[in-house]
Design a protein around this motif. Structure first.
Motif, PDB file in Angstrom:
ATOM      1  N   ARG A  35     -38.393 -49.453  52.685  1.00  0.00           N
ATOM      2  CA  ARG A  35     -38.774 -48.702  53.879  1.00  0.00           C
ATOM      3  C   ARG A  35     -38.005 -49.188  55.113  1.00  0.00           C
ATOM      4  NH1 ARG A  35     -42.810 -45.318  54.763  1.00  0.00           N
ATOM      5  NH2 ARG A  35     -43.746 -45.887  52.749  1.00  0.00           N
ATOM      6  N   SER A  36     -37.930 -50.509  55.293  1.00  0.00           N
ATOM      7  CA  SER A  36     -37.229 -51.038  56.468  1.00  0.00           C
ATOM      8  C   SER A  36     -35.735 -50.758  56.376  1.00  0.00           C
ATOM      9  CB  SER A  36     -37.484 -52.536  56.613  1.00  0.00           C
ATOM     10  OG  SER A  36     -36.942 -53.261  55.513  1.00  0.00           O
ATOM     11  N   LEU A  37     -35.184 -50.814  55.178  1.00  0.00           N
ATOM     12  CA  LEU A  37     -33.767 -50.533  54.997  1.00  0.00           C
ATOM     13  C   LEU A  37     -33.470 -49.066  55.300  1.00  0.00           C
ATOM     14  CD1 LEU A  37     -31.024 -51.622  54.148  1.00  0.00           C
ATOM     15  CD2 LEU A  37     -31.648 -51.168  51.765  1.00  0.00           C
ATOM     16  N   ALA A  38     -34.336 -48.176  54.817  1.00  0.00           N
ATOM     17  CA  ALA A  38     -34.163 -46.748  55.106  1.00  0.00           C
ATOM     18  C   ALA A  38     -34.224 -46.495  56.604  1.00  0.00           C
ATOM     19  CB  ALA A  38     -35.234 -45.939  54.383  1.00  0.00           C
ATOM     20  N   ARG A  39     -35.118 -47.168  57.272  1.00  0.00           N
ATOM     21  CA  ARG A  39     -35.217 -47.019  58.725  1.00  0.00           C
ATOM     22  C   ARG A  39     -33.926 -47.482  59.409  1.00  0.00           C
ATOM     23  NH1 ARG A  39     -39.472 -49.776  59.280  1.00  0.00           N
ATOM     24  NH2 ARG A  39     -38.489 -51.753  59.849  1.00  0.00           N
ATOM     25  N   ASP A  40     -33.357 -48.581  58.937  1.00  0.00           N
ATOM     26  CA  ASP A  40     -32.131 -49.117  59.542  1.00  0.00           C
ATOM     27  C   ASP A  40     -30.952 -48.162  59.406  1.00  0.00           C
ATOM     28  OD1 ASP A  40     -33.440 -51.391  60.342  1.00  0.00           O
ATOM     29  OD2 ASP A  40     -32.726 -52.634  58.667  1.00  0.00           O
ATOM     30  N   VAL A  41     -30.885 -47.434  58.294  1.00  0.00           N
ATOM     31  CA  VAL A  41     -29.748 -46.524  58.083  1.00  0.00           C
ATOM     32  C   VAL A  41     -30.075 -45.090  58.486  1.00  0.00           C
ATOM     33  CG1 VAL A  41     -28.779 -47.961  56.258  1.00  0.00           C
ATOM     34  CG2 VAL A  41     -30.318 -46.081  55.651  1.00  0.00           C
ATOM     35  N   GLY A  42     -31.321 -44.853  58.937  1.00  0.00           N
ATOM     36  CA  GLY A  42     -31.682 -43.537  59.458  1.00  0.00           C
ATOM     37  C   GLY A  42     -31.910 -42.471  58.406  1.00  0.00           C
ATOM     38  N   CYS A  43     -32.578 -42.857  57.313  1.00  0.00           N
ATOM     39  CA  CYS A  43     -32.887 -41.864  56.279  1.00  0.00           C
ATOM     40  C   CYS A  43     -34.278 -42.144  55.725  1.00  0.00           C
ATOM     41  CB  CYS A  43     -31.846 -41.883  55.162  1.00  0.00           C
ATOM     42  SG  CYS A  43     -31.913 -43.350  54.108  1.00  0.00           S
ATOM     43  N   ALA A  44     -34.754 -41.273  54.865  1.00  0.00           N
ATOM     44  CA  ALA A  44     -36.059 -41.467  54.240  1.00  0.00           C
ATOM     45  C   ALA A  44     -35.917 -42.403  53.036  1.00  0.00           C
ATOM     46  CB  ALA A  44     -36.613 -40.118  53.782  1.00  0.00           C
ATOM     47  N   PRO A  45     -36.961 -43.183  52.722  1.00  0.00           N
ATOM     48  CA  PRO A  45     -36.914 -44.024  51.520  1.00  0.00           C
ATOM     49  C   PRO A  45     -36.589 -43.235  50.258  1.00  0.00           C
ATOM     50  CG  PRO A  45     -38.776 -44.651  52.899  1.00  0.00           C
ATOM     51  CD  PRO A  45     -38.202 -43.401  53.506  1.00  0.00           C
ATOM     52  N   SER A  46     -37.072 -41.992  50.185  1.00  0.00           N
ATOM     53  CA  SER A  46     -36.801 -41.165  49.003  1.00  0.00           C
ATOM     54  C   SER A  46     -35.318 -40.880  48.839  1.00  0.00           C
ATOM     55  CB  SER A  46     -37.583 -39.853  49.085  1.00  0.00           C
ATOM     56  OG  SER A  46     -37.218 -39.130  50.261  1.00  0.00           O
ATOM     57  N   THR A  47     -34.573 -40.843  49.958  1.00  0.00           N
ATOM     58  CA  THR A  47     -33.132 -40.619  49.892  1.00  0.00           C
ATOM     59  C   THR A  47     -32.444 -41.788  49.196  1.00  0.00           C
ATOM     60  OG1 THR A  47     -33.187 -39.327  51.937  1.00  0.00           O
ATOM     61  CG2 THR A  47     -31.046 -40.196  51.251  1.00  0.00           C
TER      62      THR A  47
END
Length: 204
Positions: A35-47
């Motif tokens: 979740r935090s990684l997805a937030r850092d790259v600006g996408c959803a965790p599902s992506t």
């Protein structure tokens, strides 16, 4: 290096690896989440799950990048004589662990891939290091058979790794009030081992 599934955007993969690198500059992988990684790259965790299949697979790409960096760190160490080459390899190994402690920790605490392309890529990089050590040992002592050199390379590098790991954790003790120096211990280990190998009979 190995790539995610063919339909995966290369730009997103590069962003993910950069974000992981930034995180590991000052933090353990154990504190990183999808979740935090997805937030850092600006996408959803599902992506990211669609891209890599699982968070575990994503982290395997980070380990491959770490192995690539380690390989690059020792790539130019082609000394003519075995002893200085092995000492340079050991020193580079120690220096990398000091400069990238969280990547180092992740590589040896987080399981490597066990099958498929990732497993092949990881094994190729690791085997390349052992092959260099084996070749140096056989140049130093031609009497070593291929299997003896293979075993010796892993025994020797296991000892190098142990000293590096203990050094990172400040578990090598003290002498006259000063911490034992990893570099000096590595030098002693390699010098003693290579002196002992000289007493083996040469191959006929």
């Amino acid at each position: 290096m190995a790539r995610p599934r063919q339909h995966a955007p290369e730009a997103l993969h590069a962003q993910v690896m950069a974000a992981c690198d930034a995180w590991l500059q000052g933090n353990s992988v154990h504190t990183l989440s999808l979740r935090s990684l997805a937030r850092d790259v600006g996408c959803a965790p599902s992506t990211l799950l669609k891209l890599y299949g699982s968070f575990s697979n994503l982290l395997q790409y980070v380990n491959i990048e770490t192995l690539d960096r380690m390989g690059a760190a020792v790539a130019g160490l082609e000394e003519a004589e075995p002893e200085p080459q092995l000492k340079a390899l050991a020193t580079a190994y120690w220096q990398y662990a000091q400069h990238e402690p969280y990547r180092w920790q992740m590589l040896f605490e987080y399981p490597l891939a066990e099958e498929g392309e990732l497993d092949e890529r990881q094994n190729h990089i690791i085997e390349a290091l052992f092959v260099r050590v084996e070749a140096a040992l056989r140049r130093h002592q031609p009497g070593l058979s291929a299997v003896e050199a293979r075993r010796m390379a892993r025994t020797l590098w296991g000892s190098v790794h142990g000293l590096v790991q203990l050094g990172l954790n400040d578990r090598l003790g003290y002498w006259q009030g000063q911490p034992m120096e990893v570099g000096e211990l590595l030098d002693q280990l390699l010098s003693t081992t290579l002196r002992g190998l000289r007493h083996l009979p040469d191959a006929t």
